[in-house]
Design an enzyme around this catalytic site. Structure first.
Site: not given
Ligand code: PLP
Length: 374
Positions: A40, A267
């Site tokens: 999975k 940033y």
């Protein structure tokens, strides 16, 4: 350095390590004991198709995914082995239709879903296989132990001619446990409850495959927990101290500069250059699955040295301070997970630096990063 699919950043998955882990696991089981390989979450990030093929080649008899779509994806890539959907498949929507069309085995623990399957499979030549899920202590999906017998009786004496109950299963808690003694204690209790339920339902109906053991079940509980099949994922994929990690993640430096004193780095307005720092850009970001938290505390390997990430992780890039290892030029190899020279950053180191869990890190590495199998 070779670009893969136009990308300078690459995940390498060493299938020999998967093999080593698998062989270690089956050495703890009786010969030919059936293994259901759990793939999975895109095989915990490592690529469901390649990992499934490897596990089947190594002898796994069954595969397990979390949702129908993951099973469909494997079928579309030519995987023919039986596949169990471990998670919930709704009575509404397309899940059951797809499971029928692609011969997926369903986890069923509600009458509503059972009825929906029977309704949809009425005209099918083949029955739909189901495994009944029992909750023995994880408190997540499954019928309570004392409700299993009435559920099985309903299937046996009700009208479900197109449903084949192939299996019954449960799942251990403590899959991430560090405290092995409490793991064993709790899992032993769960196992006892499960075995009792299996014994009772087998007096009513022949249900061939009972399974409960995940990686830790195989590792720490011994043969008591093997039952008819084991169901490991993480130990095969290297998420245990005793396992070999198959996964590495590397990239290159794309830009190096020495920003003037006071100039902003990245940033963040509060992160400014001293004027003596060399800053390199590396083209991996949170859209690739790197967690933003790592931007403050994470490190990567350049020239065999752990250098710090500065000013956060951006969507597609991060900045690292390479002053310590300068000179560095564009093209210099960067290792985010794995070895470089005699240094190594393992997933467990990343967890220590940045938090999270090894599974969550690996399974979040996005499909945007090419996987190369070596
Ligand atoms: N079975 C179920 C139902 C699971 O959810 C998982 C994974 O969490 C596994 C088996 C495999 O467990 P592990 O990765 O601990 O071996």
């Amino acid at each position: 350095y070779k670009c893969v699919q136009g990308r300078e950043s690459t995940m390498r998955i060493n299938l020999d390590s998967v093999k080593w882990n698998y062989e270690r696991l089956i050495s703890k089981l009786p010969p030919k004991h059936p293994v259901m390989g759990v793939v999975k979450g895109n095989a915990y990030g490592m690529g469901a198709v390649a990992v499934s093929r490897t596990l089947l080649r190594l002898g796994a008899k069954y595969l397990a995914v979390a949702i129908v779509d993951e099973g469909v994806y494997l079928r579309k890539h030519g995987i023919k082995a039986p596949i169990l959907v471990l998670g919930y498949t709704a009575a509404f929507g397309q899940g059951i239709d797809l499971a029928i069309r692609y011969s997926l085995t369903l986890n069923v623990f509600s009458i509503e879903v059972l009825n929906a399957i029977q309704k949809k499979v009425r005209n099918s030549a083949l029955p739909v296989k189901i495994h009944i899920k029992v909750n023995t202590g994880l408190s997540r999906l499954g019928i309570e132990p004392d409700e299993v017998v009435p559920f099985v009786k309903l299937i046996k004496y009700g009208f479900y001619p197109n449903i084949e109950v192939e299996g019954i299963f449960s799942h251990f808690g403590y899959s991430d446990a560090i405290e092995i003694e409490s793991l064993k204690k709790y899992a032993t209790q769960q196992l006892k409850i499960f075995k009792k339920v299996v014994g009772k339902v087998r007096e009513i109906m022949n249900i061939p495959i009972a399974h409960i053991a995940n990686s830790n079940g195989v590792e720490y509980l011994g043969e008591e927990a093997h039952l008819d099949m084991v169901r490991p994922g993480s130990s095969i994929l290297g998420f245990r101290s005793f396992a070999k990690p198959p996964l590495s993640l590397s990239s290159i430096v794309t830009d190096v500069r020495k920003p003037a004193a006071g100039m902003q780095i990245g940033y963040r307005e509060n992160v400014t250059a001293t004027g003596n720092q060399w800053i390199a850009a590396v083209p991996l970001g949170y859209a690739d699955g790197l967690r933003p938290e790592c931007g403050d505390v994470g490190r990567v390997l350049i020239k065999g040295t752990r250098v710090p990430i500065v000013s956060g992780i951006m969507m597609d890039q991060m900045l690292v301070d390479v002053t310590e290892v300068y000179p560095v030029a564009a093209g210099e190899p960067v290792v985010i997970i794995g070895r470089q020279g005699s240094s190594e950053i393992r997933l467990e180191d990343i967890v220590k630096m940045c938090g999270g869990t090894e599974y969550s890190w690996a399974s979040q590495l996005s499909k945007r990063i090419p996987r190369v199998y070596v």
